[in-house]
Design an enzyme around this catalytic site. Structure first.
Site, PDB file in Angstrom:
ATOM      1  N   SER A 131       4.929  -5.843  -1.745  1.00  0.00           N
ATOM      2  CA  SER A 131       4.667  -6.354  -0.395  1.00  0.00           C
ATOM      3  C   SER A 131       4.678  -7.917  -0.410  1.00  0.00           C
ATOM      4  O   SER A 131       3.440  -8.255  -1.060  1.00  0.00           O
ATOM      5  CB  SER A 131       3.399  -5.870   0.470  1.00  0.00           C
ATOM      6  N   CYS A 151      -7.881  -2.093   6.967  1.00  0.00           N
ATOM      7  CA  CYS A 151      -7.618  -0.744   7.700  1.00  0.00           C
ATOM      8  C   CYS A 151      -9.065  -0.174   8.095  1.00  0.00           C
ATOM      9  O   CYS A 151      -9.200   0.834   9.115  1.00  0.00           O
ATOM     10  CB  CYS A 151      -6.766  -0.022   7.045  1.00  0.00           C
TER      11      CYS A 151
HETATM   12  C1  LIG Z   1      -1.423  -4.244   1.755  1.00  0.00           C
HETATM   13  C2  LIG Z   1      -1.324  -2.929   0.912  1.00  0.00           C
HETATM   14  C3  LIG Z   1      -0.226  -1.984   1.349  1.00  0.00           C
HETATM   15  C4  LIG Z   1       0.284  -2.197   2.774  1.00  0.00           C
HETATM   16  O1  LIG Z   1       1.429  -3.051   2.727  1.00  0.00           O
HETATM   17  P1  LIG Z   1       1.948  -3.634   4.018  1.00  0.00           P
HETATM   18  O2  LIG Z   1       3.045  -4.628   3.618  1.00  0.00           O
HETATM   19  O3  LIG Z   1       0.941  -4.580   4.680  1.00  0.00           O
HETATM   20  O4  LIG Z   1       2.646  -2.757   4.547  1.00  0.00           O
HETATM   21  C5  LIG Z   1      -0.103  -0.829   0.644  1.00  0.00           C
HETATM   22  N1  LIG Z   1      -0.682  -0.565  -0.479  1.00  0.00           N
HETATM   23  C6  LIG Z   1      -1.727  -1.685  -0.999  1.00  0.00           C
HETATM   24  C7  LIG Z   1      -2.472  -1.194  -2.099  1.00  0.00           C
HETATM   25  C8  LIG Z   1      -2.084  -2.664  -0.168  1.00  0.00           C
HETATM   26  O5  LIG Z   1      -2.841  -3.758  -0.729  1.00  0.00           O
END
Ligand SMILES: *Cc1c(COP(=O)(O)O)cnc(C)c1O
Length: 394
Positions: free
Chosen positions: A200, A325
């Protein structure tokens, strides 16, 4: 008052280099990469270049990189896709760990409702999956093992290469949610036998809503979005050209400074651990060494995490008690429970995630404001009184 951003695991500021690289693709190079004329092709070349940059950072081939809207989408695609491929062969068993990100856990739960069986592996007190547990859990029905590279709350790094090798030997697909690791740890998808990897952009200075799935050549996942021919026809929709350009620049920039950043950030984090460990009734969550360089996660008994965060915020420190979250709900985080913390202890957790923009002054400021805040909260806490009472009586 000083301001300290210490929540880089939640998101990061977009770097100047990334902004500068993106801007022309919103203005003069605004073409659609699918168009055949000049400005369209300029955009198409920029997307190609970013694909190569992402691939190079992972030891992959450009054809193996599929741009997505972020980590959650990549996780969903990899897991649901592998499950669909498995189901065709009558293999309806998946393996993951208890402390994955919700993008993985909730996807697994959705599959369970559809008749798949999921094994959730223990991560023990140190927050690390055991390779022998993965081995024991694999059966003839197993179609996928999905284990995160590094945990987003407690930062523990998993034995990815060993799990990859095991899966490879057993002929089971291996996916890793590497959202917290990319840009911070050295990754080589071939050496580590990774079939699919999620990343991401906003966790390493690219913009929110950008990400990618690495999917090994020869592994044909079902299409995620039907439509045009973008992303080899597997994930249709006009590309987020500026975002993708930024992602390529950000990952390259991070990988060029991997070791330097690692050492700098780790030494800042260790200074934080050293200082905060002096607070009584505190403990570090997860393995002290096998963790992301910037991750600090501790529990302070007799303290309520939400109040701690509010008081830190009033002192100009942005921190987190768990994942973004889960904060906002009163349940303690599933990650802290998975490493065996009791509810009341897990409530008093603090995550500080540093990066290369933080300084020693930031750390010293946190260490100056944190102990009096904890003392104040404990003074007001009936739980703390109870803890002290119990100690006296034992
Ligand atoms: C932030 C995160 C995600 C989600 O990524 P997004 O781009 O915000 O959807 C998934 N897995 C982990 C481990 C993260 O830290």
């Amino acid at each position: 008052m000083r301001y300290v951003y210490a929540d880089n695991a939640a998101t990061t500021p977009v770097s100047k280099k990334v902004v500068e690289a993106m801007l022309p693709y919103m203005t003069e190079h605004y073409g659609n990469p699918s168009s055949l004329y000049g400005i369209g092709q300029t955009a198409a070349r920029a997307v190609d270049k970013a694909r190569q940059q992402v691939a190079a950072a992972l030891g992959a081939d450009a054809k193996e990189i599929f741009f997505t809207s972020g980590g959650s989408e990549a996780d969903n695609w990899a897991i649901k896709g592998a499950a669909a491929l498995g189901a065709k062969k009558g293999k309806k068993h998946l393996i993951t760990s208890k402390f994955e990100h919700h993008a993985v856990l909730h996807t697994m739960a959705a599959l369970e409702k559809d008749g798949f069986k999921v094994t959730y592996l223990d991560v023990y007190e140190n927050g690390i999956v055991r390779v022998e547990d993965v081995e024991k859990a694999i059966t003839d029905e197993t179609c996928l093992v999905s284990i995160m590279y590094a945990n987003n709350e407690i930062g523990t790094v998993q034995p990815i290469a060993e799990i990859g090798k095991l899966c490879h030997d057993k002929g089971v697909l291996f996916h890793t949610d590497a959202v917290q690791a990319v840009g911070h740890l050295k990754i080589d998808v071939k050496e580590q036998n990774i079939d699919m990897l999620s990343l991401s952009g906003h966790k390493f200075h690219a913009v929110k809503g950008t990400g990618a799935l690495y999917c090994r050549k020869g592994l044909r996942l079902p299409n995620l979005i039907e439509g045009g021919a973008q992303e080899a026809g597997r994930r249709a929709g006009t590309e987020n050209v500026p975002g993708i350009v930024g992602l390529g620049v950000a990952i390259t920039e991070m990988n060029e400074h991997l070791e330097e950043n690692y050492n700098k950030v780790k030494s800042l984090r260790d200074r934080l651990f050293e200082g905060a460990s002096k607070i009584s009734h505190s403990r570090i969550n997860g393995d002290k060494e096998k963790r992301l360089p910037g991750n600090f996660s501790m529990c302070f008994e007799g303290v309520e995490g939400e109040s701690l965060l509010l008081m830190l915020d009033m002192k100009g420190v942005s921190a987190s008690s768990g994942s973004a979250c889960t904060s906002g709900s009163l349940d303690p985080s599933h990650v802290l429970l998975s490493i065996g913390l009791k509810h009341e202890v897990a409530h008093g957790s603090l995550r500080l995630s540093l990066n290369e923009n933080n300084t020693e002054e930031d750390v010293d400021y946190i260490l100056e404001v944190l102990p009096p805040i904890i003392e104040r909260l404990r003074d007001m806490s009936p739980l703390w009184e109870h803890i002290l009472e119990n100690e006296k009586n034992n």
